[in-house]
Scaffold this motif. Structure first.
Motif, PDB file in Angstrom:
ATOM      1  N   ALA A 108       0.992  -1.172  -0.048  1.00  0.00           N
ATOM      2  CA  ALA A 108      -0.156   0.065  -0.064  1.00  0.00           C
ATOM      3  C   ALA A 108       0.664   0.855  -0.500  1.00  0.00           C
ATOM      4  O   ALA A 108       1.602   1.611   1.009  1.00  0.00           O
ATOM      5  CB  ALA A 108      -0.494   0.130   1.034  1.00  0.00           C
ATOM      6  N   GLU A 109       1.097   1.771  -1.482  1.00  0.00           N
ATOM      7  CA  GLU A 109       2.420   2.598  -1.121  1.00  0.00           C
ATOM      8  C   GLU A 109       1.574   3.707  -2.742  1.00  0.00           C
ATOM      9  O   GLU A 109       0.988   2.936  -3.641  1.00  0.00           O
ATOM     10  CB  GLU A 109       3.515   2.050  -1.610  1.00  0.00           C
ATOM     11  CG  GLU A 109       4.596   3.529  -1.899  1.00  0.00           C
ATOM     12  CD  GLU A 109       4.853   4.112  -1.131  1.00  0.00           C
ATOM     13  OE1 GLU A 109       4.217   5.132  -0.745  1.00  0.00           O
ATOM     14  OE2 GLU A 109       5.769   4.628  -0.321  1.00  0.00           O
ATOM     15  N   ASP A 110       1.574   4.949  -2.564  1.00  0.00           N
ATOM     16  CA  ASP A 110       1.110   6.141  -3.207  1.00  0.00           C
ATOM     17  C   ASP A 110       1.863   6.504  -4.308  1.00  0.00           C
ATOM     18  O   ASP A 110       1.401   7.104  -5.218  1.00  0.00           O
ATOM     19  CB  ASP A 110       0.014   7.607  -3.089  1.00  0.00           C
ATOM     20  CG  ASP A 110       0.821   7.785  -1.724  1.00  0.00           C
ATOM     21  OD1 ASP A 110       1.604   7.624  -1.133  1.00  0.00           O
ATOM     22  OD2 ASP A 110       0.045   8.663  -1.737  1.00  0.00           O
ATOM     23  N   GLU A 111       2.926   6.212  -3.867  1.00  0.00           N
ATOM     24  CA  GLU A 111       4.241   6.891  -5.117  1.00  0.00           C
ATOM     25  C   GLU A 111       4.634   5.551  -5.709  1.00  0.00           C
ATOM     26  O   GLU A 111       5.925   4.530  -5.822  1.00  0.00           O
ATOM     27  CB  GLU A 111       5.716   6.996  -4.075  1.00  0.00           C
ATOM     28  CG  GLU A 111       5.471   8.198  -3.579  1.00  0.00           C
ATOM     29  CD  GLU A 111       6.701   8.981  -2.049  1.00  0.00           C
ATOM     30  OE1 GLU A 111       7.580   8.667  -3.215  1.00  0.00           O
ATOM     31  OE2 GLU A 111       6.646   8.639  -0.981  1.00  0.00           O
ATOM     32  N   THR A 112       4.368   5.583  -6.541  1.00  0.00           N
ATOM     33  CA  THR A 112       4.490   4.784  -7.898  1.00  0.00           C
ATOM     34  C   THR A 112       5.937   4.057  -8.122  1.00  0.00           C
ATOM     35  O   THR A 112       6.079   3.225  -8.177  1.00  0.00           O
ATOM     36  CB  THR A 112       4.243   5.134  -9.721  1.00  0.00           C
ATOM     37  OG1 THR A 112       2.887   6.064  -9.372  1.00  0.00           O
ATOM     38  CG2 THR A 112       3.835   4.109 -10.027  1.00  0.00           C
ATOM     39  N   LEU A 163       2.475  -1.387   4.494  1.00  0.00           N
ATOM     40  CA  LEU A 163       1.719   0.149   4.887  1.00  0.00           C
ATOM     41  C   LEU A 163       2.466   0.897   4.464  1.00  0.00           C
ATOM     42  O   LEU A 163       3.808   1.505   5.615  1.00  0.00           O
ATOM     43  CB  LEU A 163       0.820  -0.691   6.084  1.00  0.00           C
ATOM     44  CG  LEU A 163      -0.206   0.528   6.584  1.00  0.00           C
ATOM     45  CD1 LEU A 163      -1.133   0.929   4.400  1.00  0.00           C
ATOM     46  CD2 LEU A 163      -1.093  -0.038   7.626  1.00  0.00           C
ATOM     47  N   ASP A 164       2.567   2.278   3.859  1.00  0.00           N
ATOM     48  CA  ASP A 164       2.814   3.879   4.089  1.00  0.00           C
ATOM     49  C   ASP A 164       2.107   4.420   4.642  1.00  0.00           C
ATOM     50  O   ASP A 164       1.001   3.820   5.033  1.00  0.00           O
ATOM     51  CB  ASP A 164       2.930   4.364   2.789  1.00  0.00           C
ATOM     52  CG  ASP A 164       3.964   4.986   2.323  1.00  0.00           C
ATOM     53  OD1 ASP A 164       4.133   6.320   2.952  1.00  0.00           O
ATOM     54  OD2 ASP A 164       3.003   6.842   1.613  1.00  0.00           O
ATOM     55  N   VAL A 165       2.454   5.493   5.674  1.00  0.00           N
ATOM     56  CA  VAL A 165       1.846   6.000   6.334  1.00  0.00           C
ATOM     57  C   VAL A 165       0.809   7.501   5.387  1.00  0.00           C
ATOM     58  O   VAL A 165       0.167   7.384   6.092  1.00  0.00           O
ATOM     59  CB  VAL A 165       3.196   6.657   7.466  1.00  0.00           C
ATOM     60  CG1 VAL A 165       2.130   7.905   8.445  1.00  0.00           C
ATOM     61  CG2 VAL A 165       3.296   5.659   8.211  1.00  0.00           C
ATOM     62  N   GLY A 166       1.586   7.621   4.673  1.00  0.00           N
ATOM     63  CA  GLY A 166       1.357   8.791   3.983  1.00  0.00           C
ATOM     64  C   GLY A 166      -0.058   8.495   2.844  1.00  0.00           C
ATOM     65  O   GLY A 166       1.048   8.045   1.269  1.00  0.00           O
ATOM     66  N   LEU A 167      -0.970   7.763   3.288  1.00  0.00           N
ATOM     67  CA  LEU A 167      -1.745   7.228   1.658  1.00  0.00           C
ATOM     68  C   LEU A 167      -3.028   8.450   1.843  1.00  0.00           C
ATOM     69  O   LEU A 167      -3.868   8.990   2.600  1.00  0.00           O
ATOM     70  CB  LEU A 167      -2.497   6.448   2.424  1.00  0.00           C
ATOM     71  CG  LEU A 167      -1.075   4.901   2.265  1.00  0.00           C
ATOM     72  CD1 LEU A 167      -1.764   3.824   2.366  1.00  0.00           C
ATOM     73  CD2 LEU A 167      -0.862   4.706   1.091  1.00  0.00           C
ATOM     74  N   PRO A 216      11.690   2.812   8.477  1.00  0.00           N
ATOM     75  CA  PRO A 216      11.679   4.534   8.003  1.00  0.00           C
ATOM     76  C   PRO A 216      12.878   4.462   6.756  1.00  0.00           C
ATOM     77  O   PRO A 216      13.400   3.758   5.737  1.00  0.00           O
ATOM     78  CB  PRO A 216      12.693   5.298   8.670  1.00  0.00           C
ATOM     79  CG  PRO A 216      13.420   3.903   9.528  1.00  0.00           C
ATOM     80  CD  PRO A 216      12.811   2.521   9.311  1.00  0.00           C
ATOM     81  N   LYS A 217      11.704   5.283   5.349  1.00  0.00           N
ATOM     82  CA  LYS A 217      12.056   5.664   4.309  1.00  0.00           C
ATOM     83  C   LYS A 217      13.734   6.861   3.950  1.00  0.00           C
ATOM     84  O   LYS A 217      12.822   7.791   5.420  1.00  0.00           O
ATOM     85  CB  LYS A 217      11.464   6.300   3.308  1.00  0.00           C
ATOM     86  CG  LYS A 217      10.176   5.753   2.935  1.00  0.00           C
ATOM     87  CD  LYS A 217       8.860   5.643   2.308  1.00  0.00           C
ATOM     88  CE  LYS A 217       7.351   5.727   1.678  1.00  0.00           C
ATOM     89  NZ  LYS A 217       6.807   6.129   1.231  1.00  0.00           N
ATOM     90  N   PRO A 218      14.625   7.199   3.121  1.00  0.00           N
ATOM     91  CA  PRO A 218      14.610   5.873   2.674  1.00  0.00           C
ATOM     92  C   PRO A 218      14.921   4.430   2.890  1.00  0.00           C
ATOM     93  O   PRO A 218      15.452   4.474   3.733  1.00  0.00           O
ATOM     94  CB  PRO A 218      15.715   6.398   1.428  1.00  0.00           C
ATOM     95  CG  PRO A 218      16.207   7.648   2.431  1.00  0.00           C
ATOM     96  CD  PRO A 218      15.324   7.949   3.370  1.00  0.00           C
TER      97      PRO A 218
HETATM   98 CA    CA Z   1       3.005   8.371   0.517  1.00  0.00          CA
END
Ligand code: CA
Length: 218
Positions: A7-11, A51-55, A101-103
């Motif tokens: 679940a990640e909105d950055e393609t 699971l990404d936090v910012g979705l 944590p990213k990256p």
């Molecule tokens: Ca995001």
């Protein structure tokens, strides 16, 4: 085949992770929206969730809270650009199994995924019993003397550590690592707070404070 929901909105990130995981022999499903992630994660064929936090539509913490609220014990690894310890503790308290944590380096993510999948297999299905306390890791049901207890995901994981190691002193560092997945102390008293919760639910006498060392299940 083991199926991982991403679940990640950055393609750019989701396709990189998806390609890597498929090359490592996993099947992947990619979604870019929180509500969609929740719906998909609740289906039985998902073995682990990244699971990404910012979705969009629902953030990762909300997705996780709803997921656990609906009784799902699917392993969840939170991915986030935010590195504040508050977010770490929020995510873990909401029932995340781990936090990257990213990256991040792909190999590190893969190692975490393997470890969480192994744990899930290792704990599946066998009840842990100590005197009149029974924990079932698969259904996450806990009973004391046959009376059902309402434990949060984190309280359950903490109780599980104590019941698997009765009579042994467990240090705060060990508990942070095993229950919260943290290899460092975020400088909070989260362990003490959860021990207090557990005492409230299981009875104050069962967990002894060993001064300067940690806690012991009697
Ligand atoms: Ca995001």
């Amino acid at each position: 085949m083991t199926r991982i929901l991403i679940a990640e909105d950055e393609t750019r990130i989701s396709s990189f992770v998806s390609r890597g995981l498929e090359a490592a022999g996993y099947s992947t499903v990619v979604v870019d929206d929180g509500a969609e992630a929740l719906e998909r994660a609740l289906q039985d064929d998902i073995d682990l969730v990244l699971l990404d936090v910012g979705l969009p539509s629902m953030d990762g913490f909300e997705v996780l809270t709803h997921l656990r609220g609906q009784g799902s014990s699917v392993p969840v690894i939170m991915l986030t650009a935010r590195s504040s310890t508050l977010d770490t503790v929020t995510g873990l308290d909401a029932g995340a199994n781990d936090y990257v944590p990213k990256p991040f380096k792909f190999d590190e993510l893969l190692a975490r995924i393997r470890s969480r999948l192994r744990e899930n297999v290792a704990t599946g299905g066998l009840s842990i019993v100590h005197q009149d306390v029974v924990l079932d890791p698969l259904t996450r049901r806990a009973t004391v003397g046959g009376r059902e207890l309402d434990l949060s995901a984190r309280e359950f994981a903490l109780a599980e550590q104590f019941l698997r190691n009765p009579g042994q002193v467990l240090s705060r560092e060990q508990l942070l690592s095993r229950v919260w997945g943290l290899d460092f102390d975020p400088g909070s008293n989260v362990v003490d707070v959860y021990v207090r919760y557990l005492r409230g639910k299981l009875g104050a006498d069962r967990i002894t404070t060993v001064r300067g060392a940690g806690y012991r299940w009697e």
